[in-house]
Design an enzyme around this catalytic site. Structure first.
Site, PDB file in Angstrom:
ATOM      1  N   GLU A  90       0.831  -1.201   0.000  1.00  0.00           N
ATOM      2  CA  GLU A  90       0.000   0.000   0.000  1.00  0.00           C
ATOM      3  C   GLU A  90       0.870   1.257   0.000  1.00  0.00           C
ATOM      4  O   GLU A  90       1.946   1.287   0.600  1.00  0.00           O
ATOM      5  CB  GLU A  90      -0.923   0.004   1.230  1.00  0.00           C
ATOM      6  N   CYS A 103       3.450   8.686   0.586  1.00  0.00           N
ATOM      7  CA  CYS A 103       4.025   7.837   1.619  1.00  0.00           C
ATOM      8  C   CYS A 103       4.262   6.465   0.996  1.00  0.00           C
ATOM      9  O   CYS A 103       3.310   5.791   0.598  1.00  0.00           O
ATOM     10  CB  CYS A 103       3.074   7.741   2.812  1.00  0.00           C
ATOM     11  N   CYS A 110       6.769  -6.293   7.910  1.00  0.00           N
ATOM     12  CA  CYS A 110       7.749  -5.576   8.730  1.00  0.00           C
ATOM     13  C   CYS A 110       8.202  -6.465   9.882  1.00  0.00           C
ATOM     14  O   CYS A 110       7.402  -7.195  10.464  1.00  0.00           O
ATOM     15  CB  CYS A 110       7.138  -4.286   9.271  1.00  0.00           C
ATOM     16  N   CYS A 114       6.284  -3.047  16.160  1.00  0.00           N
ATOM     17  CA  CYS A 114       5.771  -1.923  16.954  1.00  0.00           C
ATOM     18  C   CYS A 114       4.296  -2.150  17.270  1.00  0.00           C
ATOM     19  O   CYS A 114       3.507  -2.477  16.381  1.00  0.00           O
ATOM     20  CB  CYS A 114       5.965  -0.612  16.201  1.00  0.00           C
ATOM     21  N   CYS A 117       1.288  -0.217  15.327  1.00  0.00           N
ATOM     22  CA  CYS A 117       1.320  -0.157  13.866  1.00  0.00           C
ATOM     23  C   CYS A 117       0.637  -1.368  13.257  1.00  0.00           C
ATOM     24  O   CYS A 117       0.882  -2.509  13.660  1.00  0.00           O
ATOM     25  CB  CYS A 117       2.777  -0.081  13.402  1.00  0.00           C
ATOM     26  N   CYS A 331      -1.345   7.555   9.732  1.00  0.00           N
ATOM     27  CA  CYS A 331      -0.089   7.050  10.286  1.00  0.00           C
ATOM     28  C   CYS A 331      -0.325   5.791  11.114  1.00  0.00           C
ATOM     29  O   CYS A 331      -1.165   5.762  12.011  1.00  0.00           O
ATOM     30  CB  CYS A 331       0.540   8.139  11.154  1.00  0.00           C
TER      31      CYS A 331
END
Length: 341
Positions: A90, A103, A110, A114, A117, A331
């Site tokens: 994305e 972005c 990943c 975190c 996220c 975010c």
């Protein structure tokens, strides 16, 4: 087959020479790829048919398919791109007063884990190549028919965990003979991969460095970001000070405010003490809701108090404008969505 968009101009010249061609042909190919944005070698009409055949036999032009596009009420657009190997990523297009910003993702999945996220909820598959990073910008420019002015490496993945490809992508994006996006209009975010921050400082390529900090307390930060167990706050700040000294550029510290976690007066005092005297800016982010997330958004009252306290202490702090939250494009909300057939 090799992706021809993976090469910066110098590397492309060497590739062309291996095909028995003069190096100036590389500049022509580079222009076709990143200025004209052609989708086929056949469209490179000032190249000989023989050279075009050589290119077709040895290289692939990375063209992304837009599998899905969502538009927010604020004009933000989220793109789901299908990759040639069947994976998907994305990217987000945002509109600001200074122009259009994208972005970009740097990995499929990943490793960082975190807790705030959405990318944490998906397994790491692989890193994106330089050409796959750049293609996100090209595909969006082609879709909207306008030029992108700013790039932020804050999508899916940890850019510093894909350091070499990110640097190569920046070299392609920055080249005046290609996409010609100024280094000062490119921001690279990291959760705190300390060795790569030193490498990035030594490169001194004048991009903006953004650090996902989110707490000035090791216990709190480790509970939010496992990377802190490998590189604690003291090590991270030491690397940041080296970066500032080496580049004379201001660092942006990202700080996502979570209710009853890192949004109180004590947390603000710890942050101000940590950053006192540094050439930096604090970007306060109202934490966004994610599926199975453990944190809630801080109240607007607390966010404003937090900002005002930092400003009073001489730390420049602003509250990030929220964009795209109604389409999960804000975010921390990006994840690799599966393509629905």
């Amino acid at each position: 087959m090799k992706n021809i968009k993976d090469y910066n101009l110098d590397a492309l010249k060497k590739e062309v020479e291996t095909l028995g061609e003069k190096s100036f042909r590389a500049e022509q190919i580079f222009k076709w790829l990143f200025v004209e944005k052609v989708k086929s070698f056949d469209d490179m009409t000032n190249l000989s048919l023989e050279l075009r055949e050589k290119l077709k036999q040895n290289y692939d032009i990375c063209n992304f398919n837009i599998e899905k596009k969502l538009e927010s009420s604020d004009g933000t657009k989220k793109y789901l791109f299908g990759l040639s190997d069947g994976n998907a990523i994305e990217s987000v297009l945002m509109q600001y007063h200074y122009g259009k910003s994208v972005c970009v993702s740097s990995q499929i999945g990943c490793k960082m884990g975190c807790k705030f996220c959405a990318s944490t909820g998906i397994p790491f598959i692989r890193s994106l190549s330089a050409g796959e990073i750049v293609e996100q910008i090209i595909a969006i420019e082609q879709d909207i028919g306008e030029k992108i002015s700013n790039i932020v490496f804050m999508g899916i993945g940890e850019p510093m965990d894909n350091y070499e490809n990110v640097i190569r992508a920046i070299e392609i994006l920055n080249n005046p003979k290609g996409l010609n996006i100024g280094a000062r209009h490119i921001s690279v975010s990291t959760s705190g991969i300390v060795p790569r921050i030193y490498d990035f400082a030594d490169k001194n390529i004048q991009c903006t460095l953004s650090i996902s900090l989110h707490s000035a307390n090791n216990n709190t930060r480790s509970s939010m970001m496992p990377v802190n167990n490998a590189y604690n706050i003291e090590e991270l700040i030491k690397a940041c000070k080296y970066y500032i000294e080496k580049t004379n550029k201001r660092i942006s510290f990202e700080y996502a405010l979570a209710k009853d976690n890192n949004d109180n007066q004590k947390a603000a005092e710890e942050l101000a003490n940590l950053l006192q005297g540094m050439l930096c800016h604090v970007n306060l982010i109202p934490i966004n809701n994610i599926e199975k997330g453990k944190y809630e958004k801080s109240s607007l009252e607390n966010i404003i108090k937090f900002r005002d306290y930092l400003n009073k202490r001489g730390i420049v702090a602003t509250i990030r404008r929220e964009l795209g939250s109604d389409i999960n494009a804000a975010c921390g909300q990006l994840r690799r969505s599966y393509v629905e057939k």
